[in-house]
Design an enzyme around this catalytic site. Structure first.
Site, PDB file in Angstrom:
ATOM      1  N   CYS A 128       1.303  -0.731   0.179  1.00  0.00           N
ATOM      2  CA  CYS A 128       0.047   0.191  -0.010  1.00  0.00           C
ATOM      3  C   CYS A 128       1.076   1.370   0.219  1.00  0.00           C
ATOM      4  O   CYS A 128       0.270   2.412  -0.845  1.00  0.00           O
ATOM      5  CB  CYS A 128      -0.896   0.063   1.391  1.00  0.00           C
ATOM      6  SG  CYS A 128       0.277  -0.268   3.014  1.00  0.00           S
ATOM      7  N   SER A 159      -7.111  -0.612  10.721  1.00  0.00           N
ATOM      8  CA  SER A 159      -6.898  -0.895   9.412  1.00  0.00           C
ATOM      9  C   SER A 159      -5.987  -2.072   8.577  1.00  0.00           C
ATOM     10  O   SER A 159      -6.135  -1.906   7.672  1.00  0.00           O
ATOM     11  CB  SER A 159      -6.783   0.276   8.893  1.00  0.00           C
ATOM     12  OG  SER A 159      -5.505   0.828   8.069  1.00  0.00           O
ATOM     13  N   THR A 164      -1.120  -8.012   7.077  1.00  0.00           N
ATOM     14  CA  THR A 164      -0.758  -6.888   6.958  1.00  0.00           C
ATOM     15  C   THR A 164       0.360  -6.804   7.774  1.00  0.00           C
ATOM     16  O   THR A 164       1.039  -6.863   8.155  1.00  0.00           O
ATOM     17  CB  THR A 164      -1.709  -5.374   7.349  1.00  0.00           C
ATOM     18  OG1 THR A 164      -2.056  -5.122   6.087  1.00  0.00           O
ATOM     19  CG2 THR A 164      -0.162  -4.405   7.133  1.00  0.00           C
TER      20      THR A 164
END
Length: 296
Positions: A128, A159, A164
């Site tokens: 990202c 988030s 992640t």
């Protein structure tokens, strides 16, 4: 009957995979959800997919590999998992889009190098932070040489899903390589910070660059064009601080607000990655539809 859509499967029903599913269902005119795969029967993401009438599997990619009705596969698992998935997906003949930092296939940032990577079996979306910052680095490097580029991506801890968090080390390594290979900086470095603030903060990316010379007008124009190009598929992408030169380095700050397809709008880190994946998939889908309908 002519084919109108390309059928897609998503591997990994976590935050990223679920957001992808909603984007395919809500926003794409040429992608059709065919399958959502996970490894846990009680996965909330699989439950959501099933409630929407989508085929699901809790056998990882095993059930996917036997399917002949799927054109494109999104891998939204972890870097370690994709290392195992990639050769199996390629052997099965799938075009796969890797949303992990595994970097098995070539790095792809849609506004920079989508066209040249559309016919490879596996493309990697870097991270990202890479999707948010590499376009700016590329915009500046096409005006002047970039000797060094460093990015600091700050995202809300709310988030950041399990995938992640498990791939943080790969994030820094892959993003740094992407800065060099796609952004065209001579050397790159990447840092990611998970901010626990409540209310959650919007994704913020600070970019530091050492350049040969600061051609202010050319750099500002190049960056402005690039921001508009990214906004074509990520509407919440915005320049918070334009390129500013302090005598030693250029500093740029970019914010990304999500579209709220799954997680709230502060999750721009999720949105820029999934929006890039959809942009690549739709480009590939257009090729597939033409080939299937013409036989060429």
């Amino acid at each position: 009957m002519n084919k109108a859509k390309a059928r897609v499967a998503i591997v990994g029903p976590g935050n990223i995979g679920t957001d992808l599913m909603y984007k395919v269902l809500k926003k794409s005119k040429i992608l059709e959800m065919a399958l959502m795969c996970g490894i846990y029967e009680d996965s909330p993401g699989l439950k959501r997919a099933k409630e929407l009438g989508i085929d699901i599997s809790s056998n990882g990619i095993d059930d996917l590999l036997g399917r002949s009705d799927i054109d494109i596969v999104f891998d939204a698992t972890t870097a370690n998992a994709h290392f195992k998935h990639a050769p199996l997906l390629e052997d099965a003949g799938f075009f796969s889009i890797d949303l992990t930092p595994a970097a098995v296939g070539p790095y792809c940032v849609p506004v920079v190098n989508l066209t040249e990577n559309i016919d490879v079996p596996n493309v990697n979306l870097i991270t990202c932070g890479g999707q948010a910052t590499i376009p700016i680095i590329k915009a500046i490097s096409r005006v002047t040489e970039v000797d060094y580029a460093e990015i600091v991506a700050v995202i809300s801890s709310k988030s950041a899903g399990l995938g992640t968090r498990q791939s943080i080390d790969e994030f820094t390594e892959t993003t740094a390589l992407g800065i060099v290979e796609v952004g065209n900086a001579k050397k790159g470095k990447a840092i990611i910070l998970l901010n626990p603030a409540d209310p959650p903060m919007t994704m913020s990316n600070t970019i530091y660059l050492r350049v040969k010379e600061f051609n202010e007008t050319e750099i500002l124009n190049s960056v402005d064009r690039m921001v508009k190009d990214v906004q074509a598929y990520v509407p919440g992408y915005r320049l918070k601080m334009p390129p500013t030169y302090d005598g030693e380095r250029i500093i740029v700050i970019v914010e990304v607000e999500g579209s709220g397809d799954y997680l709230p709008k502060y999750s721009g880190n999720l949105d820029i990655e999934t929006s890039a994946a959809i942009a690549i998939a739709e480009k590939k889908a257009a090729h597939i539809i033409v080939e299937d309908n013409t036989g060429v």
